[in-house]
Design a protein around this motif. Structure first.
Motif, PDB file in Angstrom:
ATOM      1  N   THR A   1      48.757  61.945  27.671  1.00  0.00           N
ATOM      2  CA  THR A   1      49.965  62.204  26.900  1.00  0.00           C
ATOM      3  C   THR A   1      50.143  63.702  26.667  1.00  0.00           C
ATOM      4  O   THR A   1      49.199  64.488  26.753  1.00  0.00           O
ATOM      5  N   GLU A   2      51.367  64.064  26.376  1.00  0.00           N
ATOM      6  CA  GLU A   2      51.684  65.474  26.130  1.00  0.00           C
ATOM      7  C   GLU A   2      50.857  66.029  24.975  1.00  0.00           C
ATOM      8  O   GLU A   2      50.347  67.156  25.028  1.00  0.00           O
ATOM      9  N   SER A   3      50.719  65.240  23.933  1.00  0.00           N
ATOM     10  CA  SER A   3      49.984  65.720  22.766  1.00  0.00           C
ATOM     11  C   SER A   3      48.481  65.781  23.006  1.00  0.00           C
ATOM     12  O   SER A   3      47.790  66.614  22.425  1.00  0.00           O
ATOM     13  N   ARG A   4      47.953  64.904  23.867  1.00  0.00           N
ATOM     14  CA  ARG A   4      46.540  65.016  24.220  1.00  0.00           C
ATOM     15  C   ARG A   4      46.297  66.322  24.973  1.00  0.00           C
ATOM     16  O   ARG A   4      45.287  67.004  24.746  1.00  0.00           O
ATOM     17  N   TRP A   5      47.223  66.687  25.833  1.00  0.00           N
ATOM     18  CA  TRP A   5      47.126  67.963  26.545  1.00  0.00           C
ATOM     19  C   TRP A   5      47.146  69.128  25.555  1.00  0.00           C
ATOM     20  O   TRP A   5      46.345  70.059  25.661  1.00  0.00           O
TER      21      TRP A   5
ATOM     22  N   GLY B   1      48.613  59.662  15.944  1.00  0.00           N
ATOM     23  CA  GLY B   1      47.463  60.557  15.791  1.00  0.00           C
ATOM     24  C   GLY B   1      46.189  59.760  15.605  1.00  0.00           C
ATOM     25  O   GLY B   1      46.221  58.604  15.163  1.00  0.00           O
ATOM     26  N   ASP B   2      45.073  60.379  15.951  1.00  0.00           N
ATOM     27  CA  ASP B   2      43.777  59.716  15.861  1.00  0.00           C
ATOM     28  C   ASP B   2      43.088  59.903  14.508  1.00  0.00           C
ATOM     29  O   ASP B   2      42.259  59.091  14.119  1.00  0.00           O
ATOM     30  N   ASP B   3      43.391  61.000  13.831  1.00  0.00           N
ATOM     31  CA  ASP B   3      42.762  61.329  12.551  1.00  0.00           C
ATOM     32  C   ASP B   3      43.564  60.647  11.436  1.00  0.00           C
ATOM     33  O   ASP B   3      44.660  61.102  11.092  1.00  0.00           O
ATOM     34  N   GLU B   4      43.040  59.572  10.902  1.00  0.00           N
ATOM     35  CA  GLU B   4      43.803  58.783   9.928  1.00  0.00           C
ATOM     36  C   GLU B   4      44.088  59.560   8.646  1.00  0.00           C
ATOM     37  O   GLU B   4      45.149  59.410   8.034  1.00  0.00           O
TER      38      GLU B   4
ATOM     39  N   ASP C   1      48.429  56.625  22.523  1.00  0.00           N
ATOM     40  CA  ASP C   1      49.605  55.753  22.437  1.00  0.00           C
ATOM     41  C   ASP C   1      50.905  56.545  22.283  1.00  0.00           C
ATOM     42  O   ASP C   1      51.986  55.952  22.276  1.00  0.00           O
ATOM     43  N   SER C   2      50.806  57.851  22.166  1.00  0.00           N
ATOM     44  CA  SER C   2      51.990  58.640  21.811  1.00  0.00           C
ATOM     45  C   SER C   2      52.994  58.766  22.952  1.00  0.00           C
ATOM     46  O   SER C   2      54.088  59.309  22.756  1.00  0.00           O
ATOM     47  N   TRP C   3      52.647  58.247  24.142  1.00  0.00           N
ATOM     48  CA  TRP C   3      53.660  58.158  25.206  1.00  0.00           C
ATOM     49  C   TRP C   3      54.847  57.320  24.751  1.00  0.00           C
ATOM     50  O   TRP C   3      55.970  57.482  25.253  1.00  0.00           O
TER      51      TRP C   3
END
Length: 220
Positions: free
Chosen positions: A111-115, A155-158, A183-185
């Motif tokens: 995903t863009e945000s993972r990049w 996001g992964d950090d709750e 999942d942010s795709w």
């Protein structure tokens, strides 16, 4: 709260306007230097700074720059942020119109945000990426209002996600948990929720209807 905003375009500028109006201590930066932010600072009371100083002591940092500009952010710009800082990524990848081809996104399917996380070395919360900037000024409504708009947040950090969702609520919008960064795709450009002006139920439906296949027009 102490909030740093890197990027003073439409989203960054209007977040600066709203967050200062709500009483937050906002530092704002862009790529051209603080001397170019005098008018925004005078309008809002925000503090214009260099990009490397925007996150200093900040509890929330908003990165709202073109995806192609993420690698140009100063090294270690989050090093002096507050412990547990939440970093909001508002970015969208437009390979043909603006950003050029990014191999990791295209070839690995991340995903863009993972990049973006990989580039800045810190987890991000994806939010505001499909929001119309003017809506930040014109469409906030109190909690419970039947016409209140909802924004997807991934996001992964709750703990960081909860902090960001609380801030969005303060800004006058509901939120929908869109899952983790992988999942942010579901909220990237070309998906049903992107640019959707709707309440929480319709946002959830749009997220569920998204396809992981990036539209041809959005491929590099």
């Amino acid at each position: 709260m102490k909030i740093g905003i890197i990027g003073a375009g439409h989203i960054g500028g209007n977040l600066t306007r709203r967050l200062t109006a709500l009483g937050h201590d906002v530092s704002v930066a862009n790529s051209r230097g603080p001397h170019t932010l005098t008018a925004l600072a005078e309008e809002t009371g925000a503090t214009p700074v260099r990009a490397g100083d925007a996150a200093r002591d900040a509890e929330i940092v908003v990165v709202t720059v073109p995806v192609k500009a993420v690698p140009d952010l100063p090294d270690g710009f989050l090093g002096h942020a507050a412990e547990g800082v939440a970093v909001i990524d508002t970015g969208n990848y437009y390979p043909r119109e603006r950003d050029g081809r990014i191999d990791e996104i295209e070839d690995e399917g991340i995903t863009e945000s993972r990049w973006t996380e990989r580039r800045i070395g810190h987890p991000v919360i994806k939010a505001f990426n499909g929001t119309y900037a003017q809506d930040l000024l014109d469409r906030p409504l109190p909690a419970g209002h039947p016409e209140r708009l909802a924004l997807p947040v991934a996001g992964d950090d709750e703990e960081a996600k909860a902090k960001v969702r609380a801030l969005i609520d303060e800004l006058g919008f509901d939120t929908v948990d869109a899952g983790g960064i992988d999942d942010s795709w579901r909220q990237q450009p070309g998906t049903p929720v992107y640019g959707l002006r709707a309440g929480a139920e319709d946002v959830r439906k749009a997220l569920a209807e998204a396809s992981p296949q990036r539209p041809e027009a959005l491929r590099g």
